[in-house]
Write a protein that holds these residues in place. Structure first.
Motif, PDB file in Angstrom:
ATOM      1  N   GLU A 128      39.463  53.537  49.040  1.00  0.00           N
ATOM      2  CA  GLU A 128      38.575  53.781  47.903  1.00  0.00           C
ATOM      3  C   GLU A 128      37.828  52.500  47.534  1.00  0.00           C
ATOM      4  OE1 GLU A 128      41.734  54.536  48.067  1.00  0.00           O
ATOM      5  OE2 GLU A 128      41.834  56.725  47.929  1.00  0.00           O
ATOM      6  N   LEU A 129      38.535  51.372  47.568  1.00  0.00           N
ATOM      7  CA  LEU A 129      37.931  50.082  47.239  1.00  0.00           C
ATOM      8  C   LEU A 129      36.800  49.743  48.209  1.00  0.00           C
ATOM      9  CD1 LEU A 129      38.063  47.378  45.593  1.00  0.00           C
ATOM     10  CD2 LEU A 129      39.649  46.556  47.338  1.00  0.00           C
ATOM     11  N   LEU A 130      37.077  49.852  49.503  1.00  0.00           N
ATOM     12  CA  LEU A 130      36.066  49.518  50.514  1.00  0.00           C
ATOM     13  C   LEU A 130      34.918  50.519  50.512  1.00  0.00           C
ATOM     14  CD1 LEU A 130      36.060  47.134  52.612  1.00  0.00           C
ATOM     15  CD2 LEU A 130      38.200  47.480  51.383  1.00  0.00           C
ATOM     16  N   THR A 167      40.080  38.892  46.987  1.00  0.00           N
ATOM     17  CA  THR A 167      39.304  40.048  47.472  1.00  0.00           C
ATOM     18  C   THR A 167      40.045  41.344  47.138  1.00  0.00           C
ATOM     19  OG1 THR A 167      40.299  39.701  49.679  1.00  0.00           O
ATOM     20  CG2 THR A 167      38.061  38.862  49.321  1.00  0.00           C
ATOM     21  N   SER A 168      40.559  41.416  45.930  1.00  0.00           N
ATOM     22  CA  SER A 168      41.362  42.578  45.541  1.00  0.00           C
ATOM     23  C   SER A 168      40.602  43.552  44.638  1.00  0.00           C
ATOM     24  CB  SER A 168      42.639  42.120  44.827  1.00  0.00           C
ATOM     25  OG  SER A 168      42.317  41.361  43.669  1.00  0.00           O
ATOM     26  N   ASP A 169      39.356  43.214  44.286  1.00  0.00           N
ATOM     27  CA  ASP A 169      38.551  44.111  43.463  1.00  0.00           C
ATOM     28  C   ASP A 169      37.103  44.068  43.929  1.00  0.00           C
ATOM     29  OD1 ASP A 169      36.916  42.198  41.550  1.00  0.00           O
ATOM     30  OD2 ASP A 169      38.962  41.420  41.605  1.00  0.00           O
ATOM     31  N   VAL A 170      36.344  45.052  43.527  1.00  0.00           N
ATOM     32  CA  VAL A 170      34.972  45.217  44.010  1.00  0.00           C
ATOM     33  C   VAL A 170      34.100  44.016  43.682  1.00  0.00           C
ATOM     34  CG1 VAL A 170      32.856  46.574  43.759  1.00  0.00           C
ATOM     35  CG2 VAL A 170      35.062  47.730  43.953  1.00  0.00           C
ATOM     36  N   ASP A 171      34.149  43.558  42.439  1.00  0.00           N
ATOM     37  CA  ASP A 171      33.276  42.452  42.021  1.00  0.00           C
ATOM     38  C   ASP A 171      33.557  41.178  42.818  1.00  0.00           C
ATOM     39  OD1 ASP A 171      32.002  44.046  40.188  1.00  0.00           O
ATOM     40  OD2 ASP A 171      33.196  43.361  38.471  1.00  0.00           O
TER      41      ASP A 171
END
Length: 221
Positions: free
Chosen positions: A174-176, A130-134
């Motif tokens: 920013e990610l969330l 769960t470290s990137d948007v996709d």
């Protein structure tokens, strides 16, 4: 705060820690609460591990009969139906990580669909899955499909439990924010220990966590 609160997230996201603390918050707000351990997949870091503390606080704990033992079986107790039958008691459902765990929640959808429920998706951006948007969006879709329930809020729980530092949250907001925009749901809380949250400069609502889950090693040895 809603009466029925579903906590989802990937393994290692800290969802169970959040679920326990949310049950304590419900108890403070409403005077009573029930928490259901619905994780039939992962035998570690279970709600039932904090059973003694929760019971002392007057919170009812519903858990699989063999939770916390090496005889963990994929079945849920019938007591869970009391959560849907008695609509006066606030409840937390701690659901197993990923779509496999969410299937257990899906079987109760006929009882959930007419509730004004909250379904939190706890995200820890320090976890590899769960470290990137996709990756986060993919997991969210899998959970929603398997459970037949809709995620209504995100929780930024980007920390490393007892080993957390303020730097762990770098980039997570920013990610969330991007995930929130794509899912169309708000980031309701940023959660972590009170010491860490005090150092975070954010207008987001902070949800302080008291840590109950024990690490499987001596982190300070």
């Amino acid at each position: 705060m809603k009466r029925l609160n579903i906590i989802t997230g990937h393994y290692g996201s800290g969802k169970t820690e959040f679920a326990i603390n949310y049950a304590l918050k419900l108890k403070r707000e409403f005077g009573s609460a029930t928490i259901c351990d619905m994780d039939i997949v992962n035998p570690y870091f279970r709600t039932n591990d904090a059973n003694q503390v929760l019971s002392q606080e007057g919170i009812k704990v519903i858990a699989p009969e063999y939770a916390g033992t090496n005889l963990d079986l994929p079945s849920l107790p019938s007591d869970i139906f009391s959560v849907f039958a008695n609509k006066t008691i606030p409840a937390v459902l701690d659901v197993g990580g990923d779509e496999d765990g969410a299937i257990a929640l899906g079987q109760y959808f006929p009882y959930i669909k007419d509730e004004d429920y909250e379904m939190f998706f706890v995200v820890n951006a320090k976890r590899p899955d769960t470290s990137d948007v996709d990756s986060i969006l993919k997991l969210a879709d899998e959970i929603q499909i398997a459970s037949r329930c809709r995620i209504t809020a995100l929780v930024n729980n980007t920390n490393l439990s007892y080993l957390s530092s303020i730097e762990d949250f770098d980039g997570s907001f920013e990610l969330l924010s991007e995930v929130s925009s794509k899912l169309g749901v708000p980031v309701k809380y940023v959660s972590g220990t009170a010491e860490i949250l005090d150092k975070i400069d954010s207008n987001m609502e902070k949800f302080p966590l008291k840590l109950f889950m024990q690490l499987p090693f001596d982190a300070f040895a």
